[in-house]
Design an enzyme around this catalytic site. Structure first.
Site, PDB file in Angstrom:
ATOM      1  CD  GLU A 190       0.154  -1.811  -0.508  1.00  9.97           C
ATOM      2  OE1 GLU A 190       0.274  -0.942   0.071  1.00  9.97           O
ATOM      3  OE2 GLU A 190      -0.478  -2.980   0.356  1.00  9.97           O
TER       4      GLU A 190
ATOM      5  CD  GLU B 241      -1.963   1.444  -2.978  1.00 11.81           C
ATOM      6  OE1 GLU B 241      -1.670   1.596  -1.699  1.00 11.81           O
ATOM      7  OE2 GLU B 241      -2.281   0.575  -2.750  1.00 11.81           O
TER       8      GLU B 241
END
Length: 890
Positions: free
Chosen positions: A494, A560
């Site tokens: 991320e 995800e």
């Protein structure tokens, strides 16, 4: 025959590593060139502040074991303490709070000496003997027989070490090897934040150990000799870091004769002697041997490329559910005057992976052997939170993923790069690997976080030692880059790594040592997930209404998104006391501290839609039905819009490395739950589905073949009577979705009814009348969100026959379930030790949580390992519509 073979293997192992009780020393037989002997037995440990000697003095004379305890190697300080019963099992209840955290106890509490007394009877003449460490966390000094082996202190969890030890060895006498291991520094404060206060990321180590939203803190931060220790031998020239690249040009298909493929091989050679060496480098694979004469100057290191090899009609490697996972063996060797100096044995797969951005939705599309592969998969954290790793556990976990019908595992960046045995299993089961490096935006400054100790600007520069990070990447990439399952590299979770690290990885490291694979800077990089105006990255992570999965969501490739995943009742009982279990959540909110400690995510009001939750049995019973429905819809919703809206989806997450109550298809004990089988059903390569948003029946084909089938949709009431039915003959192209007809509607039904979808071969290709390829059963309701009439299904039990066979401890059980009358709903098969009542785990089921309608017959295969005799194995079938059924294997 299998028992004899097993005994022989055990005998060979005993010869190589044999405890010598009288001297407290193990006998180490040095291996031949290219082989290794592991040093995992006979170690002792002691807290460093209790040892008054330094490493030189400690290893120069005899060893007095008084005050030392047996050490687990590979292992950590905490696993050694646990195996010596100094602390209780931290996976149960609140036991983890009884173990001192390093942030409170201080680094000295988990700083240990590890000592191995061993003997070597023979030292081969002219051979170099190497002591190898595959992983130490975090700093270490290493001593052998009074000498320090490392001239500078080892640092970094992900960096291998190798030492030439000939001059230190004592032939025929006891040798003393000692390693002092220091924890990461700083260790991070476990303040409840992701990675605690974030400072753990100043080290090159795993970041989740101070805790995350799915795990509690690992008290010693996994300090120790956590991976393999071995000895190897070589001649004057070492052969290292082989690199195999395969080229499979064009667009291929899994079946039929193949055009040629190319194998490119290179290797690094090092002359460790003080004189020039001339020898022959050879590479043997696919019944072909290539050789090359090489001369190396004293101390020279050189990368050598062999001539390309063309393989005609190759056996190709394909992802799970697409084709076979064919693997080739390769033997590399360097010989001097006909004598082996060093060698390597490896496996590789003939496949070529490329990727590009989709013109339709902007997500990354991955191609294997020229074919686009719709990516389904899961996020994998680590096999065990305390790094109790094994090839057997790796194989079981990867096999579970293959049984889910998914095609990719993402190894998440807040943990570790897994051991080679993990990637071996991925190669065999066809799981593509999305491999993160060691970084996560939670620690590395992706956003302002009041739980973090240092500013975002400071965290952008983590870790403290950038050169160590780069060196670790180069080492670990070389360790696993030959695995055909390894799909692409990702810098961090991320958020990109420190700017200079990211630039070096993109512009130097990967172009130089693994140029064939894609590298993306971080998991939500737009080159992977696609650009979107909403600015949405990954997620969400909680339970959803089933219709939600069929609506459009960004990104196009989602690394995800997750949901619930509570385990079965036996695992719940292995996690907490009956008193705590009785205080299960109501309305989705956990009041009990143990449930909260184990990170319960909550089901909202979805369990109560099935009935009153009165005890842990009813909680788990309803949770499994919700788990199945949630993950089936999850995967069907994305598959319904493959290529149009999406190129891939990875579940957060498919497993937990400890006893967590969220996001898992199987639990820490390796027991499966209904999430796995809902995912398995939703990811079938050829799959009929019910679109919960449009009410249509659709057919999904993620195979590479055109298919001609008949899709049948039946409405069935709670008594098993068919009320309405539609069918259509369908031709569906490869890698596509076909919208068919509106689902038939129920007539004169109140409450729960069933929609059963069946898939049969088209009549022209049907080998046998009535041959069914698959079915897909939905429980629906005429009353919004009210499924309580499921409890009104007539009582009925399936007719069951069992056949068992075994070779040694490898069992296969064939179970046939037949529904005679009525609906046999949600049958769950389990395996137990009849004598103790303990579960036999893990068990691999070809299917589970099975619903049968009158006349249905289902054959299920169970496979597991057990040392029990057949008469001690007990099979249980639990059902919504019958009392528990019990069977003994005979």
């Amino acid at each position: 025959m299998k028992r004899i073979f097993t005994c022989v293997i055990c005998l060979v192992f005993a010869v190589h590593i044999m405890p010598a009780k009288a001297q407290d020393a193990v006998l180490v037989e040095l291996p031949e060139a290219g082989k290794k002997t592991v040093l995992h037995e006979g170690w002792f440990a002691r807290r460093a502040n209790e040892v008054l000697s330094d490493g030189n003095a400690l290893t120069i004379n005899s060893f007095n074991r008084e005050g030392w305890i047996k050490a687990r190697i590979p292992g950590t300080a905490l696993t050694t303490l646990l195996e010596n019963h100094i602390f209780p099992a931290p996976e149960f209840g609140l036991n983890n709070n009884l173990i001192p955290d390093i942030a409170d106890a201080g680094n000295e509490f988990y700083t240990f000496w590890y000592l191995l007394p061993f003997k070597v009877n023979e030292v081969p003449s002219g051979q170099n003997i190497w002591l190898n460490f595959r992983g130490i966390n975090y700093k270490a000094d290493i001593f052998l027989n009074g000498r320090r082996l490392n001239t500078t202190t080892h640092e970094g969890m992900f960096l291998r070490e190798s030492f030439q030890i000939n001059s230190c060895l004592r032939k025929g006498e006891t040798n003393l090897l000692a390693v002092i291991v220091f924890p990461p520094d700083p260790v991070g404060i476990p303040n409840g934040g992701q990675g605690g206060d974030g400072t753990i990321a100043r080290n090159v180590t795993m970041q989740f150990t101070p805790g995350w939203d799915w795990i509690q803190p690992v008290r010693d931060r996994n300090t120790g000799i956590w991976d393999e220790v071995s000895v190897t031998t070589t001649g004057p020239v070492k052969l290292q870091h082989p690199y195999v690249v395969t080229k499979v040009p064009g667009v291929r298909h899994p079946e039929g004769r193949q055009d040629p493929a190319i194998v490119q091989t290179s290797v690094e050679l090092e002359n460790v002697s003080g004189v020039a060496q001339t020898g022959t480098l050879s590479c043997e694979t696919n019944h072909t041997k290539r050789t090359q004469t090489i001369t190396l100057k004293p101390g020279e290191k050189r990368a050598v490329s062999l001539k390309d090899l063309t393989i005609n009609d190759p056996r190709l490697w394909w992802p799970n559910g697409v084709g076979k996972q064919e693997l080739y063996d390769m033997h590399l060797a360097f010989e001097i005057n006909g004598q082996p100096s060093d060698s390597r044995q490896l496996r590789y797969g003939l496949r070529e992976i490329t990727s590009k951005v989709s013109e339709k939705n902007g997500g990354r599309v991955f191609y294997v052997n020229g074919q686009p592969i719709f990516i389904t998969g899961g996020n994998y954290i680590a096999s065990d939170w305390l790094l109790r790793l094994s090839p057997e556990r790796y194989r079981d976990e990867v096999r579970f993923h293959a049984e889910m019908n998914v095609r990719m595992i993402r190894v998440w960046g807040g943990a570790l790069l897994e051991r080679p045995e993990f990637y071996d299993a991925c190669d065999e089961y066809g799981l593509l690997v999305f491999q993160d490096l060691w970084g996560s935006g939670d620690c590395n400054g992706a956003w302002f976080d009041p739980m973090k100790r240092e500013s975002r600007e400071r965290r952008w520069e983590y870790p403290d030692n950038h050169e160590l990070f780069i060196a670790s990447v180069e080492d670990q990439v070389k360790m696993i880059r030959n695995h055909p399952s390894l799909c692409f590299w990702c810098g961090g979770n991320e958020w990109p790594l420190a700017k200079d690290i990211d630039e070096r990885l993109r512009n130097d490291v990967f172009p130089r040592i693994d140029p064939e694979r894609l590298f993306v800077s971080y998991s939500t990089d737009t080159v992977l997930i696609g650009k979107n105006k909403e600015g949405v990255g990954d997620g969400p992570y909680g339970i959803q209404e089933l219709e939600w999965f069929f609506e459009r969501h960004v990104p196009a490739f989602n690394p995800e998104a997750g949901s619930v995943g509570s385990p079965e009742v036996e695992s719940m009982r292995a996690m907490m006391s009956e008193e705590d279990l009785a205080q299960m959540p109501h309305g989705g909110w956990a009041r009990n501290p143990v449930w909260r400690y184990h990170k319960d995510l909550g089901y909202g009001n979805q369990l109560e839609r099935y009935g009153e939750v009165i005890d842990i049995e009813s909680y788990c019973k309803y949770a499994q039905v919700v788990n199945y429905d949630q993950y089936r819809a999850f995967m069907e919703g994305w598959a319904s819009h493959q290529w149009e809206w999406y190129t891939g989806i990875l579940i957060w997450k498919t497993q937990n490395p400890w006893t967590s109550l969220r996001g898992q298809m199987y639990d820490w004990f390796l027991d499966v739950n209904a999430s796995l089988y809902g995912t398995r059903k939703g990811c079938e390569p050829l799959h009929p589905l019910y679109n919960r948003k449009t009410g249509q029946i659709e057919l999904v084909n993620t195979t590479l073949s055109k298919r001609n089938v008949v899709v049948i949709a039946s409405i069935i009431d709670r008594n098993g009577k068919t009320l309405n039915e539609k069918q259509e003959e369908v031709t569906i192209e490869p890698n596509s979705v076909k919208r068919l007809f509106d689902a038939p509607v129920p007539q004169d039904v109140e409450g729960v009814y069933f929609l059963k979808l069946r898939l049969k071969p088209e009549p022209a290709t049907r080998a046998e009348a009535g041959n069914e390829m698959t079915d897909n059963i939905y429980w629906l309701t005429t009353t919004l969100n009210d499924y309580t009439t499921l409890t009104q299904l007539p009582r009925t039990k399936p007719e069951v026959t069992l056949e068992a066979s075994n070779q040694g401890d490898e069992y296969t059980v064939r179970a046939v379930l037949k529904a005679i009358d009525g609906i046999s709903f949600f049958n769950r098969i389990k395996v137990f030790d009849k004598t103790t009542g303990d579960r036999i785990l893990p068990v691999h089921y070809s299917d589970n949580y099975i619903t049968l309608f009158p006349g249905d017959r289902r054959e299920i295969t169970l496979s597991f390992r057990s040392s029990l005799a057949r008469e001690h194995i007990h099979i249980v079938i639990e059902s919504w519509t019958a009392d528990k059924l019990n069977f003994d294997l005979k």
